[in-house]
Design an enzyme around this catalytic site. Structure first.
Site, mmCIF file in Angstrom:
data_model
loop_
_atom_site.group_PDB
_atom_site.id
_atom_site.type_symbol
_atom_site.label_atom_id
_atom_site.label_comp_id
_atom_site.label_asym_id
_atom_site.label_seq_id
_atom_site.Cartn_x
_atom_site.Cartn_y
_atom_site.Cartn_z
ATOM 1 N N TYR A 139 13.858 -1.585 1.767
ATOM 2 C CA TYR A 139 13.146 -2.799 1.557
ATOM 3 C C TYR A 139 11.681 -2.801 0.940
ATOM 4 O O TYR A 139 11.202 -1.869 0.726
ATOM 5 C CB TYR A 139 13.052 -3.517 2.974
ATOM 6 C CG TYR A 139 11.702 -2.599 3.759
ATOM 7 C CD1 TYR A 139 10.469 -3.178 3.829
ATOM 8 C CD2 TYR A 139 12.328 -1.671 4.772
ATOM 9 C CE1 TYR A 139 9.600 -2.575 4.441
ATOM 10 C CE2 TYR A 139 11.146 -1.067 5.413
ATOM 11 C CZ TYR A 139 9.909 -1.223 5.468
ATOM 12 O OH TYR A 139 8.979 -0.764 5.967
ATOM 13 N N PHE A 149 2.705 -5.439 1.356
ATOM 14 C CA PHE A 149 2.440 -4.687 2.511
ATOM 15 C C PHE A 149 3.216 -3.459 2.965
ATOM 16 O O PHE A 149 2.626 -2.824 3.732
ATOM 17 C CB PHE A 149 2.397 -5.766 3.762
ATOM 18 C CG PHE A 149 3.605 -6.382 4.184
ATOM 19 C CD1 PHE A 149 4.591 -5.456 5.184
ATOM 20 C CD2 PHE A 149 4.201 -7.720 3.823
ATOM 21 C CE1 PHE A 149 5.678 -6.115 5.715
ATOM 22 C CE2 PHE A 149 5.438 -7.942 4.275
ATOM 23 C CZ PHE A 149 6.223 -7.099 5.212
#
Length: 539
Positions: A139, A149
């Site tokens: 991911y 992030f």
């Protein structure tokens, strides 16, 4: 109305005259000092509030509506839509016009749900993820603004977890369900299904909507068993593998997403092992049973039947499902004997091959997958051998016994009857061999150590039979004529495949004890008296 996080930009300094006069919102206003508001930057965190519910000054409630994430706006709020003639907190004086430079960072609503957008999906999807499955996925994680992030790609390792058991944030638990291996998705998770008001660490602020770009790499369930899909089945399958068999097979090994990790083809040699005896991973041990020679299968092995959570070195990651495309070359059992199948037999078969016979035969020698290794057709004439003389491998010798001239056979030779574990030039180790045989010519032989044998009663007295002219002595020529006559009349047999004149000369020399070039009755009698075996051996 939608709830918004936004950022205020500015400072407590008078607005420049030129800017004030050019602003429609300020033009014509009273000549009072105008100030910029302290910013969210100075507080080190974004401002979070709901819009349209009276939690903001009226001017901001109106000015924020209709904004997009990453949109920048300058909102000028006149005093009557801000803090009026009273001001607030000693910071904003009475009748102050407020100017806000806004950057919208995030927006969500308490009624929002997890959003899923499929980017790509494999054409064939045999299974989708469900609660209690264990999955491995890559991911990229960003905020709604696009600010990254986290990323599994940067760590070069998948994120591995169970689904529906609370091991990950609630929104991801929901968004990852129903995926196929190889599928790519965008999963947008509102804050109340992510890290909520507290955020997470320094990279995920409070009340942040999270965007995950996900690639599903692997899925299995702890209850999964090995599965096998037959890709190709030979027409004739008379025997299937069982525990204890020794098998040779080729394979390509991949993960569920198609990533290659190993291949026997690249090494140009088969993988060889015993079945059901723990020499390979448990799942493969199980999947290799019940196969036919020449069969092709796709075998899917869950990690708890492969290399488990630890994986195998740098080659196979932990908790990886393994897929093997297998092609069975051959198999055998250490207890196997030579298998002989007659494919053609002449109507007349009065004489069959046996030990000591000299035979001429044609052959093709192949592996069980049909790969031709050797053939007598490569030579000008058929192959020749003496049965029982250890000139050929034991299995071939066994297959050539008991044949009639003109008979054809298929003979399967297991490696312990062939070239064994080491193999031979052009023959792989532990290979089962298939011989196609045809007996072309048969010459009956004599036992080992004999050059001539009588096929019936020995003439008595023998010397009188040898002495064709009755002169009481037998020279080499007379001796040779006698032996050849016995062979011609079927009363005796010379060793086949050798020089006849040389053999007769050897026999004569053995009888001619004084080496005077002729045999007399006393010389023959001495040999005749020693033993029957000597008499047969020498004559």
């Amino acid at each position: 109305m939608r709830r918004a996080r936004h950022k205020f930009l500015g400072s407590i300094i008078p607005i420049p005259r030129q800017e004030r006069e050019s602003s429609p919102a300020l033009n014509g206003s009273r000549r009072l000092p105008l100030f910029r508001l302290l910013t969210s930057h100075e507080r080190g965190k974004a401002f979070v509030s709901q819009v349209g519910l009276g939690k903001l000054i009226t001017g901001m409630d109106r000015g924020l509506q209709g904004m997009c994430v990453n949109e920048r706006r300058r909102i000028t709020v006149p005093p009557h839509l801000a803090y009026g003639s009273v001001g607030t907190g000693g910071l904003i004086p009475p009748d102050a016009t407020l100017v806000y430079d806004i950057l919208l960072l995030d927006i969500w609503n308490p009624e929002d749900k997890v959003q899923i957008r499929t980017i790509s999906k494999p054409e064939i999807c045999r299974r989708t993820t469900a609660v209690s499955d264990f999955i491995r996925y890559h991911y990229n994680g960003t905020l709604l603004t696009g600010e990254a992030f986290d990323s599994s790609h940067s760590r070069n390792t998948t994120y591995d977890t169970y689904l529906g058991q609370g091991d990950i944030i609630e929104g991801m638990d929901e968004g990852l369900q129903g995926m196929c291996v190889g599928e790519r998705r965008i999963i947008i998770v509102p804050p109340f299904l992510a890290y909520g008001e507290t955020g997470h660490g320094t990279n995920i602020p409070p009340q942040a909507t999270l965007v995950f770009e996900v690639l599903l790499v692997d899925v299995f369930n702890p209850k999964d068993d090995v599965t096998a899909e037959v890709r190709e089945m030979p027409k004739n399958c008379t025997r299937r593998t069982v525990t204890g068999d020794y098998i040779r097979y080729h394979y390509n090994g991949t993960f569920q997403d198609g990533t290659f990790f190993d291949s026997s083809y690249q090494r140009n040699r088969t993988y060889n092992t015993y079945i059901g005896m723990g020499y390979v991973i448990h799942g493969m041990d199980k999947a290799l049973q019940g196969l036919c020679i020449g069969e092709k299968r796709r075998i899917t092995i869950p990690p708890h039947m492969a290399y488990g959570e630890k994986g195998a070195g740098n080659l196979i990651p932990g908790s990886a499902v393994l897929i093997f495309d297998v092609h069975v070359i051959d198999f055998h059992n250490p207890k196997d004997s030579v298998d002989i199948r007659v494919t053609h037999k002449p109507q007349e078969c009065n004489m069959t091959s046996e030990a000591d016979d000299l035979i001429h035969y044609r052959y093709n020698c192949s592996l069980m997958d049909g790969t031709l290794l050797y053939s007598s057709d490569q030579f000008d004439s058929p192959s020749v051998t003496t049965l029982g003389a250890s000139k050929v491998i034991l299995g071939l010798e066994e297959g050539l016994k008991g044949m009639c001239v003109g008979e054809r056979r298929e003979v399967v030779v297991p490696p312990h009857w062939g070239h064994g574990e080491e193999g031979a030039v052009g023959v792989p180790g532990s290979a089962v061999l298939l011989f196609e045989l045809e007996l072309v010519q048969l010459q009956k032989g004599v036992p080992e150590g004999f050059m001539f044998v009588w096929l019936g009663e020995i003439p008595n007295p023998l010397f009188n039979a040898l002495d064709l002219n009755g002169d009481k002595e037998v020279p080499l020529q007379e001796f040779s004529e006698f032996i050849k006559l016995q062979v011609k009349e079927g009363k005796g047999r010379l060793r086949p495949g050798v020089d006849i004149e040389g053999v007769v000369k050897d026999i004569f020399d053995n009888q001619d004890q004084n080496k005077d070039g002729k045999i007399v009755e006393d010389e023959l009698k001495i040999k005749d008296d020693e033993s029957e075996q000597v008499r047969r051996d020498e004559l």
